[in-house]
Design a protein around this motif. Structure first.
Motif, PDB file in Angstrom:
ATOM      1  N   ARG A 103       0.855  -1.186   0.000  1.00 23.30           N
ATOM      2  CA  ARG A 103       0.000   0.000   0.000  1.00 23.30           C
ATOM      3  C   ARG A 103       0.882   1.224   0.000  1.00 23.30           C
ATOM      4  NH1 ARG A 103      -4.021   0.178   4.671  1.00 23.30           N
ATOM      5  NH2 ARG A 103      -2.236  -0.611   5.804  1.00 23.30           N
ATOM      6  N   PHE A 104       0.524   2.222  -0.783  1.00 20.60           N
ATOM      7  CA  PHE A 104       1.328   3.434  -0.828  1.00 20.60           C
ATOM      8  C   PHE A 104       1.373   4.039   0.553  1.00 20.60           C
ATOM      9  CE2 PHE A 104      -0.908   3.805  -5.096  1.00 20.60           C
ATOM     10  CZ  PHE A 104      -0.046   2.891  -5.661  1.00 20.60           C
ATOM     11  N   ALA A 105       2.546   4.169   1.090  1.00 19.36           N
ATOM     12  CA  ALA A 105       2.666   4.689   2.434  1.00 19.36           C
ATOM     13  C   ALA A 105       3.166   6.119   2.394  1.00 19.36           C
ATOM     14  CB  ALA A 105       3.608   3.818   3.233  1.00 19.36           C
ATOM     15  N   LEU A 106       2.233   7.030   2.354  1.00 18.12           N
ATOM     16  CA  LEU A 106       2.588   8.440   2.269  1.00 18.12           C
ATOM     17  C   LEU A 106       1.765   9.197   3.281  1.00 18.12           C
ATOM     18  CD1 LEU A 106       2.232   9.044  -1.511  1.00 18.12           C
ATOM     19  CD2 LEU A 106       4.317   9.255  -0.203  1.00 18.12           C
ATOM     20  N   TYR A 107       2.216  10.399   3.619  1.00 20.46           N
ATOM     21  CA  TYR A 107       1.393  11.251   4.457  1.00 20.46           C
ATOM     22  C   TYR A 107       0.583  12.144   3.540  1.00 20.46           C
ATOM     23  CZ  TYR A 107       4.312   9.468   8.134  1.00 20.46           C
ATOM     24  OH  TYR A 107       4.946   8.628   8.995  1.00 20.46           O
ATOM     25  N   GLY A 108      -0.707  11.838   3.425  1.00 19.12           N
ATOM     26  CA  GLY A 108      -1.576  12.579   2.512  1.00 19.12           C
ATOM     27  C   GLY A 108      -1.712  14.037   2.877  1.00 19.12           C
ATOM     28  N   ASP A 109      -1.554  14.333   4.166  1.00 17.26           N
ATOM     29  CA  ASP A 109      -1.718  15.723   4.585  1.00 17.26           C
ATOM     30  C   ASP A 109      -0.394  16.496   4.596  1.00 17.26           C
ATOM     31  OD1 ASP A 109      -0.903  14.085   6.601  1.00 17.26           O
ATOM     32  OD2 ASP A 109      -2.364  14.754   8.083  1.00 17.26           O
ATOM     33  N   LEU A 110       0.648  15.887   4.030  1.00 15.48           N
ATOM     34  CA  LEU A 110       1.897  16.629   3.826  1.00 15.48           C
ATOM     35  C   LEU A 110       2.068  16.833   2.324  1.00 15.48           C
ATOM     36  CD1 LEU A 110       4.486  14.934   6.240  1.00 15.48           C
ATOM     37  CD2 LEU A 110       2.963  16.848   6.696  1.00 15.48           C
ATOM     38  N   THR A 111       2.799  17.867   1.951  1.00 22.24           N
ATOM     39  CA  THR A 111       3.015  18.114   0.526  1.00 22.24           C
ATOM     40  C   THR A 111       4.073  17.141  -0.003  1.00 22.24           C
ATOM     41  OG1 THR A 111       4.781  19.681   0.881  1.00 22.24           O
ATOM     42  CG2 THR A 111       2.555  20.581   0.834  1.00 22.24           C
ATOM     43  N   VAL A 112       4.214  17.118  -1.327  1.00 23.06           N
ATOM     44  CA  VAL A 112       5.217  16.267  -1.971  1.00 23.06           C
ATOM     45  C   VAL A 112       6.587  16.559  -1.379  1.00 23.06           C
ATOM     46  CG1 VAL A 112       6.416  15.877  -4.161  1.00 23.06           C
ATOM     47  CG2 VAL A 112       3.904  16.015  -4.110  1.00 23.06           C
ATOM     48  N   ALA A 113       6.950  17.854  -1.309  1.00 22.17           N
ATOM     49  CA  ALA A 113       8.273  18.234  -0.798  1.00 22.17           C
ATOM     50  C   ALA A 113       8.418  17.856   0.675  1.00 22.17           C
ATOM     51  CB  ALA A 113       8.485  19.728  -0.985  1.00 22.17           C
ATOM     52  N   GLU A 114       7.348  18.018   1.455  1.00 19.80           N
ATOM     53  CA  GLU A 114       7.418  17.695   2.890  1.00 19.80           C
ATOM     54  C   GLU A 114       7.597  16.201   3.127  1.00 19.80           C
ATOM     55  OE1 GLU A 114       4.746  21.340   4.808  1.00 19.80           O
ATOM     56  OE2 GLU A 114       3.779  19.489   4.150  1.00 19.80           O
ATOM     57  N   ASN A 115       6.937  15.391   2.282  1.00 22.34           N
ATOM     58  CA  ASN A 115       7.118  13.950   2.388  1.00 22.34           C
ATOM     59  C   ASN A 115       8.578  13.571   2.140  1.00 22.34           C
ATOM     60  OD1 ASN A 115       4.773  11.999   2.855  1.00 22.34           O
ATOM     61  ND2 ASN A 115       3.818  13.501   1.502  1.00 22.34           N
ATOM     62  N   LEU A 116       9.144  14.146   1.073  1.00 21.64           N
ATOM     63  CA  LEU A 116      10.541  13.843   0.738  1.00 21.64           C
ATOM     64  C   LEU A 116      11.471  14.303   1.862  1.00 21.64           C
ATOM     65  CD1 LEU A 116      10.582  14.819  -3.048  1.00 21.64           C
ATOM     66  CD2 LEU A 116      10.708  12.517  -2.070  1.00 21.64           C
ATOM     67  N   LEU A 117      11.209  15.516   2.366  1.00 22.24           N
ATOM     68  CA  LEU A 117      12.035  16.081   3.436  1.00 22.24           C
ATOM     69  C   LEU A 117      11.974  15.188   4.676  1.00 22.24           C
ATOM     70  CD1 LEU A 117      13.644  18.432   4.710  1.00 22.24           C
ATOM     71  CD2 LEU A 117      11.465  19.468   5.329  1.00 22.24           C
ATOM     72  N   PHE A 118      10.752  14.740   5.005  1.00 22.77           N
ATOM     73  CA  PHE A 118      10.582  13.919   6.207  1.00 22.77           C
ATOM     74  C   PHE A 118      11.410  12.636   6.110  1.00 22.77           C
ATOM     75  CE2 PHE A 118       8.295  10.482   8.435  1.00 22.77           C
ATOM     76  CZ  PHE A 118       8.499  10.928   9.729  1.00 22.77           C
ATOM     77  N   PHE A 119      11.311  11.940   4.980  1.00 16.75           N
ATOM     78  CA  PHE A 119      12.055  10.677   4.868  1.00 16.75           C
ATOM     79  C   PHE A 119      13.560  10.910   4.818  1.00 16.75           C
ATOM     80  CE2 PHE A 119       7.849   9.007   3.939  1.00 16.75           C
ATOM     81  CZ  PHE A 119       7.878   7.879   4.718  1.00 16.75           C
ATOM     82  N   ALA A 120      13.966  12.014   4.174  1.00 16.24           N
ATOM     83  CA  ALA A 120      15.399  12.336   4.150  1.00 16.24           C
ATOM     84  C   ALA A 120      15.895  12.546   5.577  1.00 16.24           C
ATOM     85  CB  ALA A 120      15.636  13.587   3.307  1.00 16.24           C
ATOM     86  N   ASN A 121      15.100  13.253   6.387  1.00 19.37           N
ATOM     87  CA  ASN A 121      15.517  13.539   7.756  1.00 19.37           C
ATOM     88  C   ASN A 121      15.560  12.301   8.632  1.00 19.37           C
ATOM     89  OD1 ASN A 121      16.027  16.294   7.651  1.00 19.37           O
ATOM     90  ND2 ASN A 121      13.839  16.767   7.722  1.00 19.37           N
TER      91      ASN A 121
END
Lengths: 377, 307
Positions: free
Chosen positions: B86-104
């Motif tokens: 299942r796609f595991a993303l935070y729907g209430d975060l933006t594309v950039a915020e999702n990337l930033l979160f996983f990078a961090n």
């Protein structure tokens, strides 16, 4: 433990809370609504009792007694009955909560110096209220009786120089006007703190399970401890903000005085949050969906509210149930908050409650954390 | 880098009496695109989760990049990527915020993160949507973002559990274009799929059925291993034709593909036997075909392994 990662997780959590309007409304409107509801609407004070009168005596003495009732301020005379047959229909219809019946011969007996009786019929549907009305009635009647007695004494005084008498003068400390808002507001404060932190923590974790991001987080270098801290600290923060907000509303809008130390109240609230966050984590480990988490939350919420003394005093409960209340952490926190709020006491008095609360908090949090780590691994 | 990227030895997972995976052994070389093929319940997701270190095995061992998946999980986590089904993303975060979160979360340095983010947004073509909330992306874009999130820390081995299930064909092709780019960069791919056409894109395929490895090899080897021959029959009425052919001696199975029937059989003079069996029906077309992976798979699912 990597502080940087925990902070990042917290930041993400707070962004998500900020974007969710329903949660924001829940956070900021719910406490005020609850203060209103429990402070005013659900007032446990009993006033304006609807009273019907059946005066079979119809004398100056009976009218004087009835007048005592209406003049007390607790009773409103809503009907004047002409016969016993009307009592049933009136009580059945709920138009009166109490019927005062003064039987024939009331005045006659009094003037003869004999004991006499009056009858009150109470609607016992709400037993607590009925008991309060019973208390008021006894008070009015006793006062009336003692006045008659005093009048007779005047006559006797010439012959009896001294008459011993004990008169109970009740003075209420800590809440002189006996306003239930003063009693309820500290309770609402506890409840808001309890409900919001427990529910939000569990929902925040279970939501990640539901959408599948938790599985994604498990494969990252994030440890179970970091994950737990990152998921609970934001709600500790929100809980404390919520606490200040509710406190300010209580003080400035509801005019509730805080007799004791507000900093102490704040510190001990943080202590209580160990318990609620622990419960939140625990609930998240037994629930697969947010729906389940909410229901499980209520499983804790109901006994906590009912057995903590929030609405019903613990002393009025059956002994067995009273023992059970010792297992409810909210009970101790409520005693602490009411103690600080109303009696203005500090740790010198409250230390036993603080100690028990600390034991509960650390214990629950440790158990929940262990279970959480095991589930994740 | 070791010469074996993923080394699986007798991996076994049971849930009580239920055997989810029965002694799986595989060796996957660096740079391979390895496909795990099988019907639902074959043990694909269990294998994925075991290799990603989410599940503990009941028995056996698995090493990825020379490290034990279970004992050295903490060190390994930084070097692998895993994308759950299942796609595991935070729907209430933006594309950039999702990337930033996983990078961090992976402690990617700021300089590295900015470089990686620009690269990933460019090749996933998500750059124009960087400030859009993830929940407002289309299915295909969400899945590309999920992939980009698992690539932020530049993993050397990537586990993808049914990555294109529920994604439209155009997005699937696009997704594979990205995967090939990764392979060119030296990333080892281990993916599971229920789609035959996707399995055909793999360098090697392992077929699982009920927790057992039934067959492993290149798509060509698997197809060559099929017993008997395949005939494609178009006849009218189709249902009657299918019933008659199924009853014919020497026929292993008959599968329907739209209006076409794929008949797998051992009979020597197959065409004559089929024509005779369909006597009285309208035979539109009859020809020999090379078996596809789908046919191999159907043969496996019906319980008869290839020779």
């Amino acid at each position: 433990m990597n502080l940087h990662r925990i902070l990042r997780l917290m930041k993400k959590e707070l962004i998500q809370v900020r974007r969710d309007r329903r949660i924001l409304a829940f956070l900021f409107i719910a406490p005020v609504v609850q203060l209103f509801l429990f402070g005013y609407a659900v007032s446990t004070d009993v006033n304006h009792v609807a009273m019907a009168v059946l005066d079979e005596d119809r004398t100056a003495a009976s009218r004087a007694l009835i007048q005592r009732f209406t003049a007390s301020g607790y009773f409103d005379q809503v009907a004047y009955l002409s016969g016993q047959a009307e009592i049933d229909t009136l009580l059945d219809a709920g138009r009166a909560q109490m019927v005062l019946r003064v039987p024939r011969g009331f005045s006659h007996d009094l003037s003869r110096g004999r004991g006499t009786e009056i009858q009150t019929l109470l609607d016992g549907t709400d037993s607590r209220k009925a008991r309060v009305i019973e208390g008021y009635t006894n008070g009015v009647v006793r006062l009336y009786g003692s006045e008659i007695l005093r009048a007779r004494m005047q006559v006797l005084r010439a012959r009896l120089p001294r008459l011993p008498a004990v008169d109970a003068r009740v003075r209420v400390w800590y809440n002189p006007e006996l306003k239930s808002v003063n009693f309820m507001v500290p309770g609402v404060l506890c409840m808001v703190l309890f409900l919001i932190t427990m529910l939000m923590t569990s929902l925040a974790i279970v939501r990640e399970k539901e959408i599948g991001t938790l599985e994604q987080l498990v494969v990252t270098p994030l440890s179970a401890g970091e994950l737990m801290l990152g998921k609970t600290l934001p709600f500790l923060l929100i809980g404390l903000i919520e606490f200040v907000l509710t406190l300010l509303t209580a003080i400035f809008i509801f005019r509730v005085d805080v007799a004791g130390s507000i900093p102490l109240l704040f510190v001990l609230s943080a202590l209580f949050l160990l318990t609620t966050l622990g419960l939140g984590i625990f609930i998240s480990t037994v629930s697969k969906t947010q729906h389940e988490a909410t229901l499980t939350g209520f499983l804790f919420f109901m006994p906590f509210i009912l057995l903590s003394g929030f609405i019903f005093p613990v002393e009025n409960m059956p002994v067995g149930i009273q023992w059970a209340t010792y297992l409810i952490p909210l009970r101790y926190f409520l005693e602490i908050v009411r103690g600080i709020f109303m009696r203005g006491v500090g740790l010198e008095v409250l230390w036993p409650q603080v100690l028990v609360l600390a034991v509960f908090g650390v214990g629950i949090l440790a158990l929940a954390a262990a279970r959480f780590s095991k589930r994740l691994g | 880098m070791t010469d074996i990227a993923i080394d699986i030895q007798d991996l076994r997972k049971t849930y009580g009496d239920l055997v989810a995976l029965e002694g799986l052994s595989l060796a996957i070389a660096p740079g391979e695109v390895f496909g795990l093929l099988g019907p639902d319940g074959a043990g694909k997701t269990t294998t994925m989760r075991l290799l990603a270190g989410i599940l503990a095995p009941s028995d056996g061992s698995a090493r990825v990049l020379g490290m034990d998946v279970f004992r050295e999980a903490d060190g390994l986590k930084r070097r692998i990527g895993y994308m759950p089904q299942r796609f595991a993303l935070y729907g209430d975060l933006t594309v950039a915020e999702n990337l930033l979160f996983f990078a961090n979360i992976y402690s990617v340095s700021r300089a590295e993160r900015l470089k990686r983010e620009a690269e990933l947004l460019a090749f996933s073509r998500l750059e124009p949507f960087r400030d859009r909330l993830a929940m407002h992306l289309s299915g295909g874009m969400k899945q590309k973002l999920a992939l980009a999130c698992t690539l932020m820390h530049t993993p050397e081995v990537l586990f993808l559990d049914e990555p294109t299930t529920g994604v439209d064909p155009v997005s699937r092709r696009e997704f594979w274009r990205i995967l090939y780019t990764l392979v060119n960069q030296g990333v080892t791919l281990f993916l599971s799929t229920p789609y035959m056409d996707e399995a055909e894109r793999c360098t090697r395929v392992a077929m699982l059925n009920r927790g057992r490895l039934v067959r492993c090899g290149t798509p060509g080897e698997l197809k060559a291993g099929m017993r008997g021959m395949m005939l494609e029959v178009i006849a009218d009425p189709m249902r009657e034709a299918k019933a008659r052919l199924t009853a014919l001696p020497g026929v292993h199975d008959v599968q329907t593909f739209g209006e076409r029937l794929h008949v797998r059989l051992d009979t020597a003079d197959a065409e004559a036997a089929v024509t005779a069996a369909l006597d009285g029906l309208t035979l539109v077309s009859l020809r020999r075909i090379a078996p596809g992976l789908e046919d191999v798979f159907n043969a496996l699912a019906s319980g008869e392994g290839p020779s």
